[in-house]
Design an enzyme around this catalytic site. Structure first.
Site, PDB file in Angstrom:
ATOM      1  N   GLY A  31      -8.020  14.057  -1.572  1.00  0.00           N
ATOM      2  CA  GLY A  31      -6.868  14.869  -1.954  1.00  0.00           C
ATOM      3  C   GLY A  31      -5.664  14.629  -1.060  1.00  0.00           C
ATOM      4  N   LEU A  33      -2.832  13.875  -2.252  1.00  0.00           N
ATOM      5  CA  LEU A  33      -2.597  12.566  -2.862  1.00  0.00           C
ATOM      6  C   LEU A  33      -1.164  12.069  -2.622  1.00  0.00           C
ATOM      7  CD1 LEU A  33      -4.464  13.083  -6.271  1.00  0.00           C
ATOM      8  CD2 LEU A  33      -5.360  12.200  -4.096  1.00  0.00           C
ATOM      9  N   GLY A  36      -0.280   5.847  -2.205  1.00  0.00           N
ATOM     10  CA  GLY A  36      -1.443   4.954  -2.025  1.00  0.00           C
ATOM     11  C   GLY A  36      -2.527   5.293  -3.031  1.00  0.00           C
ATOM     12  N   HIS A  37      -2.846   6.595  -3.132  1.00  0.00           N
ATOM     13  CA  HIS A  37      -3.827   7.021  -4.127  1.00  0.00           C
ATOM     14  C   HIS A  37      -3.328   6.683  -5.534  1.00  0.00           C
ATOM     15  CE1 HIS A  37      -4.525  10.053  -0.776  1.00  0.00           C
ATOM     16  NE2 HIS A  37      -5.735   9.553  -0.924  1.00  0.00           N
ATOM     17  N   MET A 184       0.727   4.513   4.210  1.00  0.00           N
ATOM     18  CA  MET A 184       0.656   5.899   3.726  1.00  0.00           C
ATOM     19  C   MET A 184      -0.718   6.470   4.022  1.00  0.00           C
ATOM     20  SD  MET A 184       2.791   6.317   0.342  1.00  0.00           S
ATOM     21  CE  MET A 184       4.531   5.963   0.350  1.00  0.00           C
ATOM     22  N   SER A 186      -2.784  10.595   4.207  1.00  0.00           N
ATOM     23  CA  SER A 186      -2.672  12.056   4.162  1.00  0.00           C
ATOM     24  C   SER A 186      -2.443  12.594   5.567  1.00  0.00           C
ATOM     25  CB  SER A 186      -3.947  12.664   3.581  1.00  0.00           C
ATOM     26  OG  SER A 186      -4.224  12.072   2.328  1.00  0.00           O
TER      27      SER A 186
HETATM   28  P1  AMP Z   1      -8.610   9.318   1.244  1.00  0.00           P
HETATM   29  O1  AMP Z   1      -8.151  10.404   0.330  1.00  0.00           O
HETATM   30  O2  AMP Z   1      -7.799   9.166   2.475  1.00  0.00           O
HETATM   31  O3  AMP Z   1     -10.102   9.387   1.509  1.00  0.00           O
HETATM   32  O4  AMP Z   1      -8.397   7.952   0.449  1.00  0.00           O
HETATM   33  C1  AMP Z   1      -8.916   7.762  -0.832  1.00  0.00           C
HETATM   34  C2  AMP Z   1      -8.745   6.314  -1.221  1.00  0.00           C
HETATM   35  O5  AMP Z   1      -7.358   5.979  -1.192  1.00  0.00           O
HETATM   36  C3  AMP Z   1      -9.439   5.368  -0.232  1.00  0.00           C
HETATM   37  O6  AMP Z   1     -10.045   4.306  -0.946  1.00  0.00           O
HETATM   38  C4  AMP Z   1      -8.305   4.890   0.615  1.00  0.00           C
HETATM   39  O7  AMP Z   1      -8.511   3.621   1.204  1.00  0.00           O
HETATM   40  C5  AMP Z   1      -7.181   4.834  -0.400  1.00  0.00           C
HETATM   41  N1  AMP Z   1      -5.895   4.870   0.293  1.00  0.00           N
HETATM   42  C6  AMP Z   1      -5.485   5.762   1.224  1.00  0.00           C
HETATM   43  N2  AMP Z   1      -4.262   5.438   1.696  1.00  0.00           N
HETATM   44  C7  AMP Z   1      -3.900   4.304   1.052  1.00  0.00           C
HETATM   45  C8  AMP Z   1      -2.744   3.466   1.107  1.00  0.00           C
HETATM   46  N3  AMP Z   1      -1.720   3.718   1.935  1.00  0.00           N
HETATM   47  N4  AMP Z   1      -2.697   2.394   0.314  1.00  0.00           N
HETATM   48  C9  AMP Z   1      -3.732   2.112  -0.528  1.00  0.00           C
HETATM   49  N5  AMP Z   1      -4.846   2.856  -0.629  1.00  0.00           N
HETATM   50  C10 AMP Z   1      -4.932   3.942   0.153  1.00  0.00           C
END
Ligand code: AMP
Length: 284
Positions: A31, A33, A36-37, A184, A186
């Site tokens: 979350g 979001l 990147g997400h 990027m 969270s």
């Molecule tokens: P998280 O919510 O941080 O667990 O991330 C969920 C998914 O989004 C994971 O596969 C992360 O690697 C991907 N993600 C997070 N930040 C980025 C970003 N800046 N660029 C691309 N993917 C991202």
């Protein structure tokens, strides 16, 4: 778009989609979001008939002293982003729906989990692999999308999916960055204004590394890491957790830049730990 909290309810709904022959793309997230997400969701939308996004801050992957309680949460905005992005199902379980009080099983991906971030965060990747295994069982996706931002996590999930015959294809998409290069995340929301400015130094250090390799043909990891350290120290008060140059395929250390190498950095800006990486390829 359906918002579902109960794992069995989601599994039933998705079984119906599968029966109709629809291809399911899955994006697991915690979350808060951001773009990147969104890039993962967009790709899932392009390549599948049905897109599932999970939003779950997984307690299993946080150590007791880490930021589970204060991890950024923005459920309303997240739902809006999912709706605008054409998501079909948002899965938002509460922890007891996934973990019973006597939950006692763990998925460990040996070797890959013990280095880099695994060294600083013992148990973290076991928590990640365990929750993703559960989510894969519930969603049964054809393809799951992960970000290169968490390069080690993506490799670990790929290995787990292969080793345990999940039959899901893992796709890893490029890092989405802010205008100044900061990846990027969270967790960027934790940074105060001076820290936010300084945090761009991580990508600057990675670019300095790439330039040393590509333009000056420096291939010795120690020299490259030394340069990265000085870039970070010169223009920030960051505390470096690690800088590593490893094989991009299996995270083993390299003695020389050769083939596909991952250059990864983790550093603390105040109480916030940020990570970033690039992949460089060299044929020498
Ligand atoms: P998280 O919510 O941080 O667990 O991330 C969920 C998914 O989004 C994971 O596969 C992360 O690697 C991907 N993600 C997070 N930040 C980025 C970003 N800046 N660029 C691309 N993917 C991202």
């Amino acid at each position: 778009m359906r918002i579902i909290r109960d794992p069995r309810c989601l599994a039933r709904a998705l079984a119906q989609q599968k029966k109709r022959g629809l291809r399911i793309g899955f994006v697991p997230t915690m979350g808060a979001l951001h773009a990147g997400h969104r890039s993962l969701i967009r790709r899932a939308r392009q390549e599948n008939d049905c897109v599932v996004v999970s939003i779950f801050v997984n307690p299993l992957q946080f150590a007791p002293h880490e930021d589970l309680k204060k991890y950024p949460r923005s459920p309303r905005q997240d739902i809006c982003l999912c709706r605008e992005s054409g998501v079909n199902f948002v899965f938002v379980p509460v922890p007891p729906a996934l973990y019973r009080p006597d939950f006692s099983t763990a998925v460990t991906v040996k070797g890959l989990s013990d280095v880099l971030c695994g060294r600083s965060r013992p148990g973290h990747f076991e928590g990640v692999a365990t929750v993703v295994a559960k989510l894969f069982h519930i969603v049964s996706p054809d393809v799951a999308y992960f970000g290169q931002k968490d390069a080690q996590q993506a490799l670990i999930i790929g290995r787990m999916a292969r080793d345990l015959d999940f039959g899901v294809r893992i796709k890893v998409l490029p890092i989405v960055r802010e205008a100044d290069g900061l990846a990027m995340s969270s967790r960027n929301a934790y940074l105060d204004s001076p820290q936010r400015k300084q945090a761009a130094v991580l990508y600057q250090s990675l670019k300095a590394a790439r330039s040393l390799i590509v333009k000056q043909r420096v291939y010795r990891p120690a020299v490259i890491i030394g340069r990265m350290r000085s870039v970070i120290r010169r223009s920030s008060g960051a505390r470096i957790d690690y800088i590593a140059i490893v094989s991009a395929d299996d995270l083993t250390p390299v003695r020389k830049i050769r083939g596909k190498c991952l250059i990864a950095v983790a550093a603390w800006f105040g109480t916030t730990r940020l990570i970033d990486n690039i992949v460089v390829t060299s044929s020498v």
